[in-house]
Design a protein around this motif. Sequence first.
Motif, mmCIF file in Angstrom:
data_model
loop_
_atom_site.group_PDB
_atom_site.id
_atom_site.type_symbol
_atom_site.label_atom_id
_atom_site.label_comp_id
_atom_site.label_asym_id
_atom_site.label_seq_id
_atom_site.Cartn_x
_atom_site.Cartn_y
_atom_site.Cartn_z
ATOM 1 N N UNK A 160 0.840 -1.188 0.000
ATOM 2 C CA UNK A 160 0.000 0.000 0.000
ATOM 3 C C UNK A 160 0.879 1.243 0.000
ATOM 4 N N UNK A 161 0.405 2.267 -0.674
ATOM 5 C CA UNK A 161 1.084 3.557 -0.654
ATOM 6 C C UNK A 161 0.168 4.561 0.004
ATOM 7 N N UNK A 162 0.764 5.573 0.593
ATOM 8 C CA UNK A 162 -0.045 6.653 1.153
ATOM 9 C C UNK A 162 -0.736 7.402 0.025
ATOM 10 N N UNK A 163 -1.978 7.834 0.316
ATOM 11 C CA UNK A 163 -2.776 8.562 -0.661
ATOM 12 C C UNK A 163 -3.286 9.844 -0.030
ATOM 13 N N UNK A 214 -0.186 12.909 2.541
ATOM 14 C CA UNK A 214 -0.693 11.587 2.176
ATOM 15 C C UNK A 214 -0.800 10.684 3.403
ATOM 16 N N UNK A 215 -1.784 9.787 3.367
ATOM 17 C CA UNK A 215 -2.063 8.904 4.508
ATOM 18 C C UNK A 215 -2.255 7.470 4.037
ATOM 19 N N UNK A 251 -4.788 2.018 15.822
ATOM 20 C CA UNK A 251 -5.201 1.995 14.418
ATOM 21 C C UNK A 251 -4.224 2.830 13.595
ATOM 22 N N UNK A 252 -3.923 4.027 14.052
ATOM 23 C CA UNK A 252 -3.040 4.931 13.303
ATOM 24 C C UNK A 252 -1.640 4.338 13.139
#
Length: 196
Positions: A25-28, A109-110, A177-178
């Motif tokens: 996954x990449x940050x978006x 981005x997250x 979660x974070x």
Amino acid sequence: MGLGTAAMPMSQPQAPQLPSSSPVEKRKRAPFLKASPAMLEAMIEEEGARQTVYRDVAGYPTVGVGHLVKPEDGLRVGDRISKDRVLDFLEQDIAIAERAVARLVGDLPLFQNEFDALVDLVFNVGEGNVSAERSPRLNEAIAAADYDAIAEELGYHHAGGSIAKGLIHRSERRANIFMDASYEDPREAAGGSSVA
């Protein structure tokens, strides 16, 4: 001219395998993200899904999954709503929180789990409480793209001017979660009840 099955090769070339250490996954950017099903489930666990209007720990009329009753809802404490209306309120409130997170983080981005934790924060405390005036350290951490510092600012423990034990647990879950994409209730891991 369309391609028929006769034009398709019998075996497709295989994509190269990524090393196990490669991130999948990449940050978006936040506008491209929506709260995940795992986050929605965690929120329902934390808030409950009540069909009767009640007063929350701060004394505000609340119904459904933590929906603060507004005058336009036409509801009073003790009124009962349908399951469909509970879901409608949740959908509306989540959309509001998602847009608020997009405004809060700007171009930062997250990962999905980071976005989810911030949605939970805004959903739980309201957009005004994460403003630069009320949460300067959170906003400074976002401006600096300091993800560890953002995680440290996810704790909100007060409701109606008092410390609320349920909010302490929820803040711990939000940080998990974070940081770790761990959506499990920390109270269950400790052998306690998941009810706030």
